[in-house]
Design a protein around this motif. Sequence first.
Motif, mmCIF file in Angstrom:
data_model
loop_
_atom_site.group_PDB
_atom_site.id
_atom_site.type_symbol
_atom_site.label_atom_id
_atom_site.label_comp_id
_atom_site.label_asym_id
_atom_site.label_seq_id
_atom_site.Cartn_x
_atom_site.Cartn_y
_atom_site.Cartn_z
ATOM 1 N N LEU A 221 0.825 -1.211 0.000
ATOM 2 C CA LEU A 221 0.000 0.000 0.000
ATOM 3 C C LEU A 221 0.858 1.261 0.000
ATOM 4 C CD1 LEU A 221 -2.861 -1.084 2.410
ATOM 5 C CD2 LEU A 221 -3.053 -0.585 -0.027
ATOM 6 N N THR A 222 2.059 1.185 0.559
ATOM 7 C CA THR A 222 2.991 2.322 0.483
ATOM 8 C C THR A 222 3.350 2.616 -0.965
ATOM 9 O OG1 THR A 222 3.909 1.707 2.635
ATOM 10 C CG2 THR A 222 5.204 3.204 1.283
ATOM 11 N N ILE A 223 3.644 1.547 -1.719
ATOM 12 C CA ILE A 223 3.936 1.712 -3.148
ATOM 13 C C ILE A 223 2.688 2.168 -3.893
ATOM 14 C CG2 ILE A 223 4.776 0.541 -5.218
ATOM 15 C CD1 ILE A 223 6.130 -1.489 -3.351
ATOM 16 N N CYS A 224 1.554 1.560 -3.539
ATOM 17 C CA CYS A 224 0.293 1.873 -4.210
ATOM 18 C C CYS A 224 -0.077 3.345 -4.036
ATOM 19 C CB CYS A 224 -0.807 0.974 -3.654
ATOM 20 S SG CYS A 224 -2.357 1.033 -4.559
ATOM 21 N N PHE A 225 0.203 3.887 -2.866
ATOM 22 C CA PHE A 225 -0.063 5.301 -2.604
ATOM 23 C C PHE A 225 0.714 6.190 -3.574
ATOM 24 C CE2 PHE A 225 0.726 9.264 -0.227
ATOM 25 C CZ PHE A 225 -0.576 9.620 0.102
ATOM 26 N N CYS A 226 1.962 5.836 -3.812
ATOM 27 C CA CYS A 226 2.797 6.589 -4.759
ATOM 28 C C CYS A 226 2.271 6.438 -6.187
ATOM 29 C CB CYS A 226 4.244 6.116 -4.683
ATOM 30 S SG CYS A 226 5.007 6.354 -3.064
ATOM 31 N N TRP A 227 1.798 5.255 -6.523
ATOM 32 C CA TRP A 227 1.228 5.041 -7.856
ATOM 33 C C TRP A 227 -0.025 5.890 -8.054
ATOM 34 C CZ3 TRP A 227 1.522 -1.067 -7.906
ATOM 35 C CH2 TRP A 227 2.858 -1.444 -8.081
ATOM 36 N N HIS A 228 -0.826 5.987 -7.017
ATOM 37 C CA HIS A 228 -2.023 6.823 -7.104
ATOM 38 C C HIS A 228 -1.650 8.289 -7.332
ATOM 39 C CE1 HIS A 228 -5.406 4.170 -6.454
ATOM 40 N NE2 HIS A 228 -4.806 3.589 -5.422
ATOM 41 N N TYR A 229 -0.576 8.731 -6.687
ATOM 42 C CA TYR A 229 -0.166 10.120 -6.902
ATOM 43 C C TYR A 229 0.364 10.308 -8.322
ATOM 44 C CZ TYR A 229 1.723 14.750 -6.109
ATOM 45 O OH TYR A 229 1.978 16.084 -6.198
ATOM 46 N N ALA A 230 1.088 9.312 -8.835
ATOM 47 C CA ALA A 230 1.550 9.380 -10.221
ATOM 48 C C ALA A 230 0.352 9.458 -11.171
ATOM 49 C CB ALA A 230 2.413 8.163 -10.547
ATOM 50 N N LEU A 231 -0.694 8.700 -10.877
ATOM 51 C CA LEU A 231 -1.910 8.758 -11.695
ATOM 52 C C LEU A 231 -2.545 10.142 -11.640
ATOM 53 C CD1 LEU A 231 -4.069 7.345 -13.397
ATOM 54 C CD2 LEU A 231 -5.173 6.620 -11.257
ATOM 55 N N SER A 232 -2.536 10.751 -10.467
ATOM 56 C CA SER A 232 -3.090 12.105 -10.328
ATOM 57 C C SER A 232 -2.315 13.099 -11.181
ATOM 58 C CB SER A 232 -3.050 12.541 -8.859
ATOM 59 O OG SER A 232 -3.795 11.657 -8.047
ATOM 60 N N ILE A 233 -0.994 12.983 -11.191
ATOM 61 C CA ILE A 233 -0.171 13.876 -12.004
ATOM 62 C C ILE A 233 -0.444 13.666 -13.493
ATOM 63 C CG2 ILE A 233 2.215 14.428 -12.648
ATOM 64 C CD1 ILE A 233 3.032 13.703 -9.796
ATOM 65 N N ILE A 234 -0.607 12.411 -13.891
ATOM 66 C CA ILE A 234 -0.915 12.109 -15.297
ATOM 67 C C ILE A 234 -2.255 12.717 -15.689
ATOM 68 C CG2 ILE A 234 -1.490 10.233 -16.895
ATOM 69 C CD1 ILE A 234 0.564 8.512 -15.388
ATOM 70 N N ILE A 235 -3.245 12.622 -14.801
ATOM 71 C CA ILE A 235 -4.558 13.218 -15.085
ATOM 72 C C ILE A 235 -4.439 14.732 -15.236
ATOM 73 C CG2 ILE A 235 -6.854 13.653 -14.123
ATOM 74 C CD1 ILE A 235 -6.688 10.893 -12.797
ATOM 75 N N ILE A 236 -3.671 15.373 -14.355
ATOM 76 C CA ILE A 236 -3.454 16.820 -14.465
ATOM 77 C C ILE A 236 -2.776 17.157 -15.794
ATOM 78 C CG2 ILE A 236 -2.221 18.808 -13.492
ATOM 79 C CD1 ILE A 236 -4.507 18.033 -11.749
ATOM 80 N N GLY A 237 -1.783 16.361 -16.179
ATOM 81 C CA GLY A 237 -1.091 16.587 -17.444
ATOM 82 C C GLY A 237 -2.015 16.445 -18.641
ATOM 83 N N MET A 238 -2.906 15.462 -18.607
ATOM 84 C CA MET A 238 -3.854 15.267 -19.703
ATOM 85 C C MET A 238 -4.832 16.439 -19.794
ATOM 86 S SD MET A 238 -4.616 11.188 -19.208
ATOM 87 C CE MET A 238 -5.930 11.175 -20.426
ATOM 88 N N ILE A 239 -5.289 16.913 -18.640
ATOM 89 C CA ILE A 239 -6.187 18.075 -18.635
ATOM 90 C C ILE A 239 -5.465 19.303 -19.175
ATOM 91 C CG2 ILE A 239 -7.520 19.632 -17.159
ATOM 92 C CD1 ILE A 239 -7.989 17.260 -15.269
ATOM 93 N N TYR A 240 -4.204 19.481 -18.770
ATOM 94 C CA TYR A 240 -3.419 20.624 -19.237
ATOM 95 C C TYR A 240 -3.250 20.579 -20.755
ATOM 96 C CZ TYR A 240 0.322 24.082 -19.480
ATOM 97 O OH TYR A 240 1.073 25.187 -19.789
ATOM 98 N N ALA A 241 -2.906 19.404 -21.265
ATOM 99 C CA ALA A 241 -2.705 19.264 -22.712
ATOM 100 C C ALA A 241 -4.001 19.537 -23.470
ATOM 101 C CB ALA A 241 -2.180 17.869 -23.031
ATOM 102 N N PHE A 242 -5.115 19.024 -22.958
ATOM 103 C CA PHE A 242 -6.394 19.212 -23.647
ATOM 104 C C PHE A 242 -6.825 20.675 -23.637
ATOM 105 C CE2 PHE A 242 -11.054 19.565 -23.181
ATOM 106 C CZ PHE A 242 -11.430 19.112 -24.439
ATOM 107 N N VAL A 243 -6.743 21.330 -22.476
ATOM 108 C CA VAL A 243 -7.202 22.719 -22.371
ATOM 109 C C VAL A 243 -6.335 23.650 -23.206
ATOM 110 C CG1 VAL A 243 -7.513 24.662 -20.789
ATOM 111 C CG2 VAL A 243 -8.256 22.378 -20.109
#
Length: 275
Positions: A221-243
Amino acid sequence: MGSFKGHALPGTFFFIIGTWWALKSILKYASKKHKRTSYLVSKALFFRMEILEGITIICMAVTGMLAEQFIVGGPHLTLYDYKKGQWVQLLGWHHFTMYFFFGLLGLTNILCSTINSLPTSLTKLMMANALFVEAFIFYNHTHGREMLDIFVHQLLVLVIFLTGLIAFMEIFTRANVTLELLRSSFILLQANWFWQIGFVLYPPSGSPAWDSVDHDNIMFLTICFCWHYALSIIIIGMIYAFVTWLVKSRVNKFCSSEVGLLKNAEREPESEEEM
């Protein structure tokens, strides 16, 4: 919230609001970066966005409060049972209080958008207050529970507190897109982690819950927590690229139509001279 649905509901709410905040921050940044977008993105549009945001947050908060109070086995607005001499579903009241403060955030958002005498930073102050209250509630939420349950909630408290700290910093900075996107990424992380807690403690498939004393589960779950944050950054990047792509395409379309109008205006005098 002691069920999978109880964790999926706030997870969904925070995912919606985190995505919305990221989109709004990026749109404001892109509209300032491209001066011609003042014709496309007006102050009236951002005003309507603020009102819509406040209404949405209030609706989500009210939905959460009603769900916590009137689910099967809920407290039904009863805090203390005098016949039995005991408190009634205090965990449900914890969650009710969390939603209530976010409802105040939505109300503050609407008031600051409609009343000019109120400072706009009041919204950020109320946001920080709501997040600090949420962190305080979840910090005192797991007394007497199993090790795994405590650990996943400790990680949740960590990300909530960091988000509140960033929101508090935004009170003293104006239109800092970096802080705003950092806050949005932590809100998305909180949303993802609510869903993860639901899967860990209350598996929806009916399979048994994770072993609460297995240290390997905590390691994963420690690793999983970091993966979730990486996913959040990817989502922000996708929104940035689209907008940014959307704004640039609209600007280019506006510029091409503007050039066409200028050419037509230049041709009219020439045709008059030929006549």
